[in-house]
Design an enzyme around this catalytic site. Structure first.
Site, PDB file in Angstrom:
ATOM      1  N   GLU A 196      99.733  30.103  13.920  1.00 23.24           N
ATOM      2  CA  GLU A 196     101.064  30.365  14.629  1.00 23.24           C
ATOM      3  C   GLU A 196     101.139  31.869  15.205  1.00 23.24           C
ATOM      4  O   GLU A 196     101.991  32.433  14.866  1.00 23.24           O
ATOM      5  CB  GLU A 196     102.080  30.042  13.780  1.00 23.24           C
ATOM      6  N   HIS A 219     103.924  18.284  13.954  1.00 25.24           N
ATOM      7  CA  HIS A 219     105.416  18.001  13.182  1.00 25.24           C
ATOM      8  C   HIS A 219     106.344  17.443  14.378  1.00 25.24           C
ATOM      9  O   HIS A 219     106.825  18.300  14.869  1.00 25.24           O
ATOM     10  CB  HIS A 219     105.940  19.513  12.563  1.00 25.24           C
ATOM     11  N   GLU A 236      98.505  18.643  10.732  1.00 20.66           N
ATOM     12  CA  GLU A 236      99.780  18.699   9.790  1.00 20.66           C
ATOM     13  C   GLU A 236     100.858  17.658  10.389  1.00 20.66           C
ATOM     14  O   GLU A 236     101.857  17.899  10.228  1.00 20.66           O
ATOM     15  CB  GLU A 236     100.497  19.947  10.002  1.00 20.66           C
ATOM     16  N   ASP A 281     103.523  15.148  10.772  1.00 15.63           N
ATOM     17  CA  ASP A 281     104.570  14.289   9.843  1.00 15.63           C
ATOM     18  C   ASP A 281     105.488  13.993  10.950  1.00 15.63           C
ATOM     19  O   ASP A 281     105.678  14.778  12.102  1.00 15.63           O
ATOM     20  CB  ASP A 281     105.222  15.072   8.725  1.00 15.63           C
TER      21      ASP A 281
END
Ligand code: XIL
Length: 551
Positions: A158, A235, A264, A266
């Site tokens: 990030e 995400h 990651e 979801d």
């Protein structure tokens, strides 16, 4: 990994065989990892240490379904080096040991991040901070360098803010951008074989932030910095739409020579759950796995957990949840079936087509565009609704006007003053197609008076082998509102469009046509909007496109 001793080499060969071998005829009902391995990909989950030690259902699913794991928190700086020089690997080791027992590969997450980093690091001066990064990376990566299970690391996480500028974290404020290259070099020094990744969120589609990532990775690699891999967190949320250019975006990074992976995944929803949201979620999961399947350099997909019982979503996004593929009682959701069937490909057992969609209703009809909305189909065969195809009925030769993953579409590029008779069909994840909806008709309005619209390009950045044109400002210079626009321009020969945003772009040879997206076509008199695009070109060529038109 150093291959210094024979037992270690044998262990590695055994592990690779376990990972790769089930390449023949996976049973349709086999677990996710069997189907992923048959494709040479991984399917992974982030693991939390507490249920891993305390709950057998959690452990069993984690072991059976996945061939890759990531520590959700246990390898972050606040876990591994809470005070300076005092390393604690209890949680990290528990996950690595579990993975070793279950022939899973481990992705190390994460070495340099602005969150979950202890206060003692954040307050250091530049020189001490540089030393702390070196020591941390050599301590953590070094511990697992000889462990064949641990194959990759998120070296930095990030580094961009939401606009694609460098995030002004304590790292950046103290060290400038150099900390990124330093961290990669330190990781390479600590493990000469691990795959080294840069990881971020909101970079799944082609947009300003993913283009900033693209430019950074390209320039780091040109400088010889060992960036081997780009992680797209994934995400997602069903209420924000699916990044339909995911595959194209993964491919443009792959074309830089890096591995790509979804790290990651979801897909959250506004609570409460219902079957329609579950079905949309399943479609999104399937689309992500399909995009990775379609890109050779995509190593696999890691889901950020697997059960809704342990997900960071409800604690982080107020009112949202149910983002994973198992529910809170460890029951498989439609999203599980979608991931399974996408990995299994042709072995799906779903032969039941979705129900026919409702009759489309037209709205916002202009000279070149129209919106159609219909009642959604349902799919009971298990693979879930994949999307809709919208056709124009024209005697024996019906033409496909567009495709949508939702029960609505904005058709663009239509002909003025023309009657359209249209119908819709649904598709499911196994490729079964529904019957046709009833047909509906609408007639486009007469075309706008020409000459009112202008397109003004700005070359934002250029490098040796490409450039970004942003913004292309589209202005309605006329005295009445327009409801759609079409910009054309010509790419110099040898130039290839690699991405675009805020417009629907098609390329034919060197001719590019950019039509308004469904949210920026309406321009009042004197109003402006913009779009952007990215191009690769032969090294040494300094040309950019010319002759823009707007209609
Ligand atoms: C999250 C974990 O899931 C939570 O348990 C923790 O409290 C905060 O961090 N991007 C990342 C992950 O790279 O490390 C984050 O994980 C989610 C966002």
């Amino acid at each position: 990994m150093h291959s210094s001793s024979l037992p270690r080499v044998l262990a590695l060969v055994g592990m690779l065989a376990a990972f790769l071998l089930p390449a023949t005829a996976a049973e349709a009902s086999a677990p996710l990892r069997t189907h992923a391995a048959a494709r040479g990909k991984f399917i992974g989950a982030a693991l939390a240490t507490s249920p891993l030690s305390g709950e057998s259902s959690y452990r069993n699913i984690a072991a059976t379904e996945f061939n890759q794991v990531t520590a959700e928190n246990a390898m972050k700086w606040d876990s591994t080096e809470p005070s300076q020089g005092q390393f604690n690997f209890s949680g990290a080791d528990a996950i690595v040991n579990f993975a070793t027992q279950n022939s899973q590969q481990v992705h190390g997450h994460t070495l340099v991040w602005h969150q979950q980093t202890p206060g003692w690091v954040q307050g250091l001066g530049a020189s001490a901070m540089r030393t702390a990064i070196q020591n941390h990376i050599s301590g953590v990566v070094g511990r697992y360098a000889d462990n064949p299970a641990v194959v990759s690391w998120d070296v930095v996480n990030e580094v961009f803010d939401d606009n694609g500028n460098m995030r002004t974290s304590f790292w950046y404020n103290t060290l400038g951008q150099s900390y990124i290259a330093d961290a990669f070099r330190a990781a390479r020094a600590a493990d000469s074989n691990a795959r080294l990744c840069i990881n971020d969120y909101n970079v799944e589609g082609i947009n300003a932030k993913s283009t900033a990532m693209y430019n950074l990775v390209s320039s780091l690699r040109q400088q010889g910095v060992p960036v081997d891999c780009v992680g797209f967190q994934g995400h997602l949320a069903i209420q924000y739409g699916f990044p339909n250019d995911l595959q194209q975006n993964l491919q443009r990074f792959a074309d830089l020579g890096v591995q790509v992976r979804i790290t990651e995944l979801d897909i959250r929803m506004q609570m409460p759950r219902n079957s329609s949201k579950d079905s949309t979620q399943a479609t999104y999961y399937r689309n992500v796995v399909n995009a990775c399947n379609a890109v050779t350099a995509c190593a696999g997909v890691t889901i950020w957990g697997f059960t809704d019982k342990y997900s960071w979503v409800p604690d982080t996004f107020s009112g949202e949840g149910a983002a994973l593929i198992y529910d809170e009682s460890y029951q498989q959701k439609p999203a599980y079936t979608a991931v399974h069937d996408a990995l299994a490909g042709g072995t799906s057992t779903d032969t039941t087509p979705p129900s026919a969609p409702g009759t489309p209703a037209s709205s916002n009809v202009t000279s070149n565009s129209a919106t159609l909305t219909w009642a959604a189909s349902t799919d009971s065969g298990g693979s879930g609704l994949a999307g809709y195809d919208v056709y124009r009925e024209q005697g024996t030769n019906d033409t496909l006007l567009g495709r949508s993953t939702t029960a609505s579409i904005n058709l663009t590029g239509l002909t003025p003053s023309t009657k359209y008779q249209v119908y819709v069909r649904a598709r499911d994840g196994a490729g079964n197609v529904s019957g046709n909806s009833a047909a509906a008709t609408f007639t486009t309005t007469t075309g706008p008076v020409g000459g009112a619209c202008t397109a003004t390009p700005t070359v934002q950045t250029q490098w040796n082998t490409g450039y970004v044109v942003q913004p292309v400002t589209v202005t309605n210079g006329g005295s009445s509102a327009i409801t759609g626009w079409t910009v054309t321009f010509t790419l110099p020969s040898g130039h290839t469009l690699t991405g675009s945003w805020n417009a629907a772009v098609t390329v034919s040879g060197q001719n590019v046509t950019a039509r308004n997206a469904n949210y920026n076509g309406n321009l009042g008199a004197g109003a402006s909007t913009s779009f952007g695009f990215q191009v690769s070109r032969p090294s040494g060529d300094t040309q950019t496109p010319s002759s823009y038109t707007c209609a």
